[in-house]
Design an enzyme around this catalytic site. Structure first.
Site, PDB file in Angstrom:
ATOM      1  N   HIS A 129      21.973 -36.586 -15.589  1.00 23.64           N
ATOM      2  CA  HIS A 129      21.675 -36.792 -14.169  1.00 23.64           C
ATOM      3  C   HIS A 129      22.186 -38.168 -13.715  1.00 23.64           C
ATOM      4  CE1 HIS A 129      18.864 -36.402 -10.560  1.00 23.64           C
ATOM      5  NE2 HIS A 129      19.282 -37.647 -10.501  1.00 23.64           N
ATOM      6  N   GLU A 130      21.858 -39.208 -14.490  1.00 24.13           N
ATOM      7  CA  GLU A 130      22.242 -40.567 -14.082  1.00 24.13           C
ATOM      8  C   GLU A 130      23.755 -40.765 -14.121  1.00 24.13           C
ATOM      9  OE1 GLU A 130      20.346 -42.375 -12.537  1.00 24.13           O
ATOM     10  OE2 GLU A 130      18.559 -41.228 -13.069  1.00 24.13           O
ATOM     11  N   HIS A 137      25.750 -39.499 -11.287  1.00 21.53           N
ATOM     12  CA  HIS A 137      25.794 -40.384 -10.112  1.00 21.53           C
ATOM     13  C   HIS A 137      27.036 -41.277 -10.147  1.00 21.53           C
ATOM     14  CE1 HIS A 137      22.098 -39.688  -7.900  1.00 21.53           C
ATOM     15  NE2 HIS A 137      21.366 -39.765  -8.978  1.00 21.53           N
ATOM     16  N   CYS A 174      15.439 -36.473  -7.200  1.00 22.53           N
ATOM     17  CA  CYS A 174      16.351 -37.606  -7.150  1.00 22.53           C
ATOM     18  C   CYS A 174      15.922 -38.524  -6.012  1.00 22.53           C
ATOM     19  CB  CYS A 174      17.776 -37.112  -6.925  1.00 22.53           C
ATOM     20  SG  CYS A 174      18.993 -38.437  -6.856  1.00 22.53           S
TER      21      CYS A 174
HETATM   22 NI    NI Z   1      19.358 -39.149  -9.001  1.00 23.33          NI
END
Ligand code: NI
Length: 178
Positions: free
Chosen positions: A139-140, A143, A97
């Site tokens: 994953h995105e 966030h 990341c």
């Molecule tokens: Ni990331």
């Protein structure tokens, strides 16, 4: 266009849920997306969420894995996205990341998901995906909920420095750096 400063783990903007975008077609959102894409390519990374550039809004950009005979990658922009798992099954793979520089972790993710979101032109995208594409999206979009990949890990023995990666796994063409 501009290259934006990337927030690192510990900055509060990465730990809070991001706010919905009131008007996905607004010129400032278009500008934000353009700057995020430039920042992601410069990093280089395969995905970037707005909180990673200190903007607490529900916007993310990412590249799909190579697809088709020519191995084309598609740039996807999502505003106010949502996702759901399509099956219970999860698999584990190494992720990195841009907000957690220098580290890699072995992260469980749902293997099949559906996601949807609004594009900056106002149209809606809706997809069912699996494998790496599904992993990048999870994953995105994590966030946007203030979650970094180490929080998804089940065994912190699998959180390692990039420089030590050679001891753990054969180099993979598809390592995430998001
Ligand atoms: Ni990331």
């Amino acid at each position: 266009m501009a290259i934006l400063k990337i927030a690192r783990m510990g900055h509060p903007v990465l730990a809070r849920p991001a706010d919905p975008v009131a008007d996905p077609t607004a010129p400032e959102i278009r500008q934000l997306v353009a700057d995020m894409v430039e920042t992601m390519i410069d990093a280089p990374g395969q995905g970037l969420a707005a909180p990673q550039v200190h903007v607490p809004l529900r916007v993310a950009v990412f590249l799909t894995p190579p697809e088709g005979p020519e191995g084309r990658r598609q740039l996807v922009t999502l505003v106010n996205p949502r996702w759901v798992p399509l099956a219970e099954g999860q698999d584990r793979a190494w992720e990195g990341c841009l907000s957690v520089p220098g580290l890699r972790g072995l992260v469980p993710r749902y293997s099949r998901i559906a996601y949807e979101g609004i594009l900056p032109d106002g149209s809606r995208i809706s997809r069912e995906v699996e494998g790496w594409h599904a992993r990048v999206v999870q994953h995105e979009l994590d966030h946007l909920d203030g979650i970094l990949y180490p929080q998804r890990m089940t065994d912190l023995k699998d959180l390692i420095f990039e420089t030590e990666f050679k001891h753990r796994a054969a180099p993979s063409a598809q390592e995430l750096n998001e």
